[in-house]
Design a protein around this motif. Structure first.
Motif, PDB file in Angstrom:
ATOM      1  N   PHE A   5      39.484  45.250  48.512  1.00 20.95           N
ATOM      2  CA  PHE A   5      38.625  44.066  48.443  1.00 20.95           C
ATOM      3  C   PHE A   5      37.146  44.418  48.529  1.00 20.95           C
ATOM      4  O   PHE A   5      36.753  45.335  49.238  1.00 20.95           O
ATOM      5  CB  PHE A   5      38.988  43.095  49.570  1.00 20.95           C
ATOM      6  N   GLN A   6      36.353  43.646  47.786  1.00 18.70           N
ATOM      7  CA  GLN A   6      34.900  43.817  47.842  1.00 18.70           C
ATOM      8  C   GLN A   6      34.409  43.559  49.272  1.00 18.70           C
ATOM      9  O   GLN A   6      33.656  44.336  49.830  1.00 18.70           O
ATOM     10  CB  GLN A   6      34.242  42.846  46.867  1.00 18.70           C
ATOM     11  N   GLN A   7      34.879  42.422  49.854  1.00 15.65           N
ATOM     12  CA  GLN A   7      34.642  42.175  51.276  1.00 15.65           C
ATOM     13  C   GLN A   7      35.794  42.846  52.007  1.00 15.65           C
ATOM     14  O   GLN A   7      36.875  42.281  52.112  1.00 15.65           O
ATOM     15  CB  GLN A   7      34.664  40.663  51.565  1.00 15.65           C
ATOM     16  N   LYS A  26      33.813  40.244  37.479  1.00 14.83           N
ATOM     17  CA  LYS A  26      34.605  41.454  37.719  1.00 14.83           C
ATOM     18  C   LYS A  26      35.681  41.226  38.782  1.00 14.83           C
ATOM     19  O   LYS A  26      36.862  41.522  38.579  1.00 14.83           O
ATOM     20  CB  LYS A  26      33.675  42.607  38.169  1.00 14.83           C
ATOM     21  N   THR A  27      35.240  40.701  39.931  1.00  9.57           N
ATOM     22  CA  THR A  27      36.203  40.466  41.006  1.00  9.57           C
ATOM     23  C   THR A  27      37.254  39.435  40.594  1.00  9.57           C
ATOM     24  O   THR A  27      38.441  39.569  40.909  1.00  9.57           O
ATOM     25  CB  THR A  27      35.471  40.007  42.280  1.00  9.57           C
ATOM     26  N   THR A  28      36.800  38.419  39.862  1.00  8.44           N
ATOM     27  CA  THR A  28      37.736  37.401  39.382  1.00  8.44           C
ATOM     28  C   THR A  28      38.839  38.032  38.537  1.00  8.44           C
ATOM     29  O   THR A  28      40.019  37.709  38.682  1.00  8.44           O
ATOM     30  CB  THR A  28      36.984  36.349  38.543  1.00  8.44           C
ATOM     31  N   ASP A  78      37.397  47.650  44.393  1.00  8.20           N
ATOM     32  CA  ASP A  78      36.262  46.751  44.157  1.00  8.20           C
ATOM     33  C   ASP A  78      35.041  47.270  44.917  1.00  8.20           C
ATOM     34  O   ASP A  78      34.929  47.078  46.116  1.00  8.20           O
ATOM     35  CB  ASP A  78      36.629  45.331  44.612  1.00  8.20           C
ATOM     36  N   GLU A  79      34.172  47.952  44.226  1.00  8.02           N
ATOM     37  CA  GLU A  79      32.944  48.540  44.790  1.00  8.02           C
ATOM     38  C   GLU A  79      33.211  49.446  45.990  1.00  8.02           C
ATOM     39  O   GLU A  79      32.782  49.162  47.102  1.00  8.02           O
ATOM     40  CB  GLU A  79      31.962  47.424  45.151  1.00  8.02           C
ATOM     41  N   PRO A  80      33.899  50.565  45.756  1.00 12.77           N
ATOM     42  CA  PRO A  80      34.267  51.453  46.865  1.00 12.77           C
ATOM     43  C   PRO A  80      33.069  52.089  47.565  1.00 12.77           C
ATOM     44  O   PRO A  80      33.187  52.465  48.727  1.00 12.77           O
ATOM     45  CB  PRO A  80      35.145  52.517  46.203  1.00 12.77           C
TER      46      PRO A  80
HETATM   47 MG   LIG Z   1      32.667  41.155  42.833  1.00 13.04          MG
END
Ligand SMILES: [Mg+2]
Ligand SMILES: Nc1ncnc2c1ncn2[C@@H]1O[C@H](COP(=O)(O)OP(=O)(O)OP(=O)(O)O)[C@@H](O)[C@H]1O
Lengths: 247, 355
Positions: free
Chosen positions: A85-87, A43-45, A170-172
């Motif tokens: 960003f996820q991170q 997903k992030t990719t 990305d994953e809020p």
């Molecule tokens: Mg991810």
């Protein structure tokens, strides 16, 4: 009608790892679209490919009809396509207000436009948005003194400050206090309905994505496994198996 | 009580002290002139090293380029440069400059130095500012050494035997006070320009690059362009400082004066860190403290001065990595505007802060 974002047959490998394999999907203007899948499903990719953070191996990515798969990160952002960003990434050494001010849209602005004293109107917009995510009282604190969840909220506010046409999150809700999650879902829906921002959201929390998205794509092992409205995805045998069989 | 209320008075007081100082302490005039240039060194280093987070050990390149370009222009406007350099040490021809020539040379030399230094930053920055972190630092270190070697081998500008700036016409006598005020003016202008710069969006942009460059790019900032511009601004003022320093020292050695990595190059970094990286006043305070320490150790610890200075450096880096201003900011965060709730904010966010 052509979609706002059109991903066609996009593949991306990291050495032997095929993170994305011939993925095709669409996000239409004004919608909230979800992207789910087990850990490591790519997903992030896919998000990074779309915003130009790394070149894709093959395939085409179009934003508002324009091919963007060869553009630079900043140029894609300037088209109005912004990702979080996820991170979580914020500017730790600056205050929340400063984080907001420098996040204002760069669309159509040149280097010379940076040499202006910051405007009061921008300052108010920054404060309003910080209030919108519940960080108003902390606005003069250094961003690195915020908790992880607060930094996540700040990053969301920064993205809104940019007035994007499409926002890819990305994953809020990862790391957000469960009690506050419903409030955040509300904010996301408002961003979509009131500010008119098209949303494309990666989310692990099924309850969140089911109540948020109108259409959901599901990845597994780098491939598109299923797509459809939330009810359909929820009951899709393949999706359930992918999640249960993942680990 | 807001610090801001006292600010204009504070600025005027500092400038006033700077103006009368050579009359009060004539014996220390050259050290004080050097101090004003050190303030420029530290401020310009901090623009890129502190505010933008790119630690450069190669800023001496701009100092040296400015120095040579200025002096070469001062000479070259009126005489062939190679003949001038060859004649040193008792050649047949004596090269003299009358008052108009001397001033004209300076009026053209200083801007030429600034311009060439700025262009050098553009050329080098486009290449090395693509690197990050330690790679950038090491690469700039190499640039400084390479520039020194080039100057050291280039006959036209005097090679290893260096270059002497034009002598002032006999009628005007000693010009060191004239250069003192020039250095003072440069320090004040540099300070004010950077102070303004840090209040613009550009200031925020370089802070953003320091804190998270990938994020800045993802938000649409053209980071490479911004980084190169910041380095060019830094080089512009350093280039002028170079021209002044060359004339102040009355002799340019390619390695010990112009591209002096182990001294000026390191001191720039040290002064900024000592005073507090990434703050407006830190480099100024750092330069003052450093110059006092340096001169005191030169006077009282002859023979041991470098050892003591080295120890001081170690102590600073180990115990005060944040520098003086960083230390103050940790103790009194609200002086810097870092507070919960509190007053309303209107206009530029940093207006009421110390930075
Ligand atoms: Mg991810
Ligand atoms: N920069 C990279 N270099 C090498 N491998 C990578 C890189 N980025 C991702 N991968 C690999 O690609 C695969 C997909 O990773 P990705 O981060 O896209 O998954 P994800 O769906 O976002 O997972 P999660 O839900 O855990 O965030 C993983 O196997 C990962 O190890």
């Amino acid at each position: 009608m052509t979609a706002m974002l059109e991903v066609k047959n996009v593949s991306k490998s990291f050495g032997a790892v095929r993170a994305n394999e011939s993925i095709s999907l669409e996000v239409h203007e004004g919608r909230i679209v979800g992207l789910i899948g087990p850990n490591g499903s790519g997903k992030t990719t896919l998000f990074s490919s779309i915003v130009g953070a790394h070149p894709v191996d093959e395939g085409s990515i179009r934003f508002q009809g324009r091919e963007i798969s060869r553009l630079r990160v900043a140029d894609i952002a300037r088209l109005g396509l912004i990702r979080t960003f996820q991170q979580t990434r914020i500017y730790g050494g600056m205050t929340c207000v400063e984080n907001m001010l420098i996040s204002a849209s760069q669309r159509g602005s040149s280097l010379l436009d940076l040499f202006h004293i910051r405007s009061a109107a921008r300052g108010r917009q920054a404060e309003d948005l910080l209030a919108f995510v519940g960080l108003h009282a902390k606005r003069h604190l250094r961003a690195d003194s915020l908790s992880f969840g607060q930094q996540k909220l700040l990053e969301f506010a920064m993205a809104l400050m940019n007035e994007p046409k499409m926002l890819m999150l990305d994953e809020p809700t990862a790391g957000i206090n469960p009690i506050l999650i419903d409030g955040l879902i509300d904010r996301l829906k408002q961003a979509n309905a009131v500010f008119g921002v098209t949303l494309f959201v990666i989310e692990h929390n099924m309850r969140v994505i089911m109540s948020l998205a109108e259409h959901i794509y599901c990845l597994a092992h780098g491939e598109l496994l299923a797509e459809g409205p939330p009810e359909e995805i929820r009951n899709d045998r393949r999706v359930i198996d992918a999640y249960l069989g993942a680990h | 009580m807001s610090v801001a209320a006292y600010r204009p008075a504070g600025y005027l007081a500092i400038v006033a002290i700077g103006i009368v100082a050579p009359f009060l302490f004539p014996a220390y005039q050259s050290q004080m002139a050097e101090l004003w240039l050190f303030i420029v060194f530290a401020l310009t280093w901090d623009l890129v090293g502190g505010q933008m987070g790119y630690n450069s050990f190669g800023n001496v390149v701009f100092l040296g380029v400015g120095m040579y370009a200025c002096v070469v222009a001062q000479v070259g406007l009126f005489y062939p440069v190679s003949a001038y350099n060859a004649a040193r040490g008792g050649g047949a021809t004596v090269f003299t400059f009358d008052m108009t020539q001397y001033l004209e040379g300076l009026a053209i030399g200083l801007p030429v130095g600034a311009l060439l230094a700025t262009l050098t930053a553009l050329a080098l920055g486009s290449i090395v500012l693509g690197m990050r972190g330690h790679y950038f630092a090491i690469c700039t270190l190499g640039l400084g050494i390479a520039a020194g070697e080039i100057a050291n081998g280039w006959e036209w500008i005097g090679a290893g035997s260096g270059m002497v700036p034009p002598n002032a016409p006999d009628a005007v006598g000693d010009l060191s006070r004239f250069y003192y005020y020039f250095a003072l003016a440069l320090a004040v202008v540099t300070f004010l320009v950077l102070r303004w710069l840090y209040m613009t969006r550009f200031g925020l942009a370089i802070n953003a690059i320091r804190d998270n460059e990938d994020k800045a790019e993802a938000m649409g900032l053209k980071t490479t362009q911004i980084k190169v511009t910041a380095w060019m601004i830094s080089a512009f003022f350093l280039g002028i400082a170079g021209g002044l320093l060359g004339n102040l020292k009355r002799f340019i050695d390619p390695i010990d004066t112009a591209f002096a990595g182990p001294t000026y190059g390191v001191w720039m970094v040290l002064m900024a860190i000592l005073g507090g990286k990434g703050t407006l006043w830190g480099p100024v305070i750092g330069a003052v403290v450093f110059q006092v320490l340096k001169e005191a150790s030169w006077t009282y610890l002859l023979g041991w001065q470098r050892v003591v200075l080295g120890l001081v450096i170690v102590v600073i880096v180990v115990f005060f990595p944040q520098g003086i201003m960083g230390f103050v900011r940790e103790r009194f965060p609200d002086w810097f505007g870092h507070r919960v709730e509190g007053g309303t904010i209107a206009g530029p966010a940093r207006k009421e802060t110390l930075r």
